[in-house]
Design a protein around this motif. Sequence first.
Motif, PDB file in Angstrom:
ATOM      1  N   VAL A  99       0.859  -1.180   0.000  1.00 34.14           N
ATOM      2  CA  VAL A  99       0.000   0.000   0.000  1.00 34.14           C
ATOM      3  C   VAL A  99       0.894   1.228   0.000  1.00 34.14           C
ATOM      4  CG1 VAL A  99      -1.819   1.249   1.219  1.00 34.14           C
ATOM      5  CG2 VAL A  99      -1.789  -1.253   1.242  1.00 34.14           C
ATOM      6  N   VAL A 100       0.639   2.142  -0.934  1.00 33.09           N
ATOM      7  CA  VAL A 100       1.497   3.303  -1.128  1.00 33.09           C
ATOM      8  C   VAL A 100       0.794   4.548  -0.615  1.00 33.09           C
ATOM      9  CG1 VAL A 100       2.845   4.641  -2.792  1.00 33.09           C
ATOM     10  CG2 VAL A 100       2.459   2.195  -3.173  1.00 33.09           C
ATOM     11  N   ALA A 101       1.498   5.333   0.213  1.00 34.61           N
ATOM     12  CA  ALA A 101       0.964   6.598   0.709  1.00 34.61           C
ATOM     13  C   ALA A 101       1.228   7.695  -0.312  1.00 34.61           C
ATOM     14  CB  ALA A 101       1.591   6.943   2.050  1.00 34.61           C
ATOM     15  N   ALA A 102       0.563   8.833  -0.115  1.00 34.87           N
ATOM     16  CA  ALA A 102       0.732   9.957  -1.039  1.00 34.87           C
ATOM     17  C   ALA A 102       2.170  10.462  -1.040  1.00 34.87           C
ATOM     18  CB  ALA A 102      -0.222  11.086  -0.661  1.00 34.87           C
ATOM     19  N   SER A 103       2.851  10.276   0.087  1.00 37.73           N
ATOM     20  CA  SER A 103       4.244  10.722   0.186  1.00 37.73           C
ATOM     21  C   SER A 103       5.208   9.795  -0.545  1.00 37.73           C
ATOM     22  CB  SER A 103       4.651  10.828   1.654  1.00 37.73           C
ATOM     23  OG  SER A 103       4.533   9.565   2.306  1.00 37.73           O
ATOM     24  N   GLY A 104       4.715   8.663  -1.020  1.00 31.89           N
ATOM     25  CA  GLY A 104       5.563   7.690  -1.697  1.00 31.89           C
ATOM     26  C   GLY A 104       6.038   6.565  -0.810  1.00 31.89           C
ATOM     27  N   ARG A 105       5.778   6.639   0.498  1.00 31.22           N
ATOM     28  CA  ARG A 105       6.198   5.593   1.424  1.00 31.22           C
ATOM     29  C   ARG A 105       5.290   4.372   1.269  1.00 31.22           C
ATOM     30  NH1 ARG A 105       4.283   4.717   6.362  1.00 31.22           N
ATOM     31  NH2 ARG A 105       3.252   6.752   6.318  1.00 31.22           N
ATOM     32  N   GLU A 106       5.888   3.185   1.238  1.00 28.59           N
ATOM     33  CA  GLU A 106       5.138   1.944   1.070  1.00 28.59           C
ATOM     34  C   GLU A 106       5.056   1.173   2.373  1.00 28.59           C
ATOM     35  OE1 GLU A 106       6.690  -0.421  -2.051  1.00 28.59           O
ATOM     36  OE2 GLU A 106       6.314   1.054  -3.623  1.00 28.59           O
ATOM     37  N   SER A 107       3.980   0.423   2.517  1.00 25.10           N
ATOM     38  CA  SER A 107       3.804  -0.428   3.690  1.00 25.10           C
ATOM     39  C   SER A 107       3.170  -1.729   3.235  1.00 25.10           C
ATOM     40  CB  SER A 107       2.917   0.260   4.737  1.00 25.10           C
ATOM     41  OG  SER A 107       2.704  -0.600   5.844  1.00 25.10           O
TER      42      SER A 107
END
Length: 304
Positions: A99-107
Motif C-alpha cells: 500500500v502506497v501513501a501519497a508521500s511515496g512511502r510503502e507499507s
Amino acid sequence: MISLAGRDIAHAWGKFVLTGLGLGLLIGVTLTMAGVYRGMVDDAQALLHNSGADVWAVQKDTQGPYAEASTLKDDVVRSVRGMPGVARAANATYFTMQVVAASGRESRAMVVGIEPGGPGTPSHLVAGRHITRAHYEAVADVKTGFVLGERIRIRRNSYTVVGLAQRMVSSGGDPMVFVTLADAQQAQFLKDNDAILNDRARIAANPVFARAGAAVVAAVQDMKTSSHAGNAVRVQVGQGTDTEAVAAPLRRWKHLAAYTQAQMEDILVAKLIATSAKQIFMFLVILAVVSAAIVAFIIYTMTL
C-alpha cells in the motif's frame, strides 16, 4: 569453595565478564526464538478473534481464506443468512499488497474488504472513526505508519485514512487496512482496461463466439470480469448455538467448506505456520543444547 571462586574471578575478571556477556547473549537468543514462535501463534489467534466470526464459509474443497485461495460469489451470503442458527453473516475479501501513501512511502499490508457494521469491523480503534461512506475510505492499523487524513493508494484508487486501529494483523504479522467490500472487490477482481480489451479480442477470435456478434462477446467478457465475488462468508451464530451444528448444514446443503474457530485455528497454526514453526523449533533445540553445554563447561572449569 566460594572464597576460591571469588579470588579466581578477581584474578581474571575480564575473562569472567566476557564469558558472562557471551553466555547472556546466547541465552537471550534462545529465549528470543521461543518468543518469535509464540508471537506467530498469537498473531494467528488475534486474526481469528478480530474477524468476529464463529464459522467461515469458503469455496468447497479449499482451506481458505487465509491458508488457501477461495472465491465465492457475493450473493451466497443471502442463502447463508437463512440457515438455522445463523445470527449474522457478511462477505469478506483478503489480499496482501504494498500500500502506497501519497508521500511515496510503502507499507506491506493485508487489505480486508468488510461490510461496515457487520462481522469483522475493526473493534480496536485508537483514533478517528469507522468507515461510513460507500467508497474511498479506509481504516488502517497503526503498524502501517499511516496517519489520520493521509491519502493512500490501493491498486488504481486513492483512499483517505479515517481511522486507526490497533492489534489488527494477519497471521504473518502484516498490519491490516480495511476498506468497504465493494472497493476491495474492485481492487482484487476487476481487471484494468487494457486487459479487458485484450480478453475481448481473444473471445472474438474464438470460433465459438466469432459469429455471435459484439454484443455476445461483450456479455461474455462482462461475466468473466465481474467483481461480484468474495473470499469468504464470515458467520456469527446465535447465542447458545453450537458452531458445528451451523457449519455441518453449510457443508451439506450449500456445497461449501465451513470451518469453526477451533478448526480454523488448527489450519493456521498446524498448517499455515507449520514450516516456520519447525524451523524455529530446530534452531531453538540447537541453541538450548549449545547453551547447556557451555554452562556445564563453565561450571566444570570454575570448579577445577
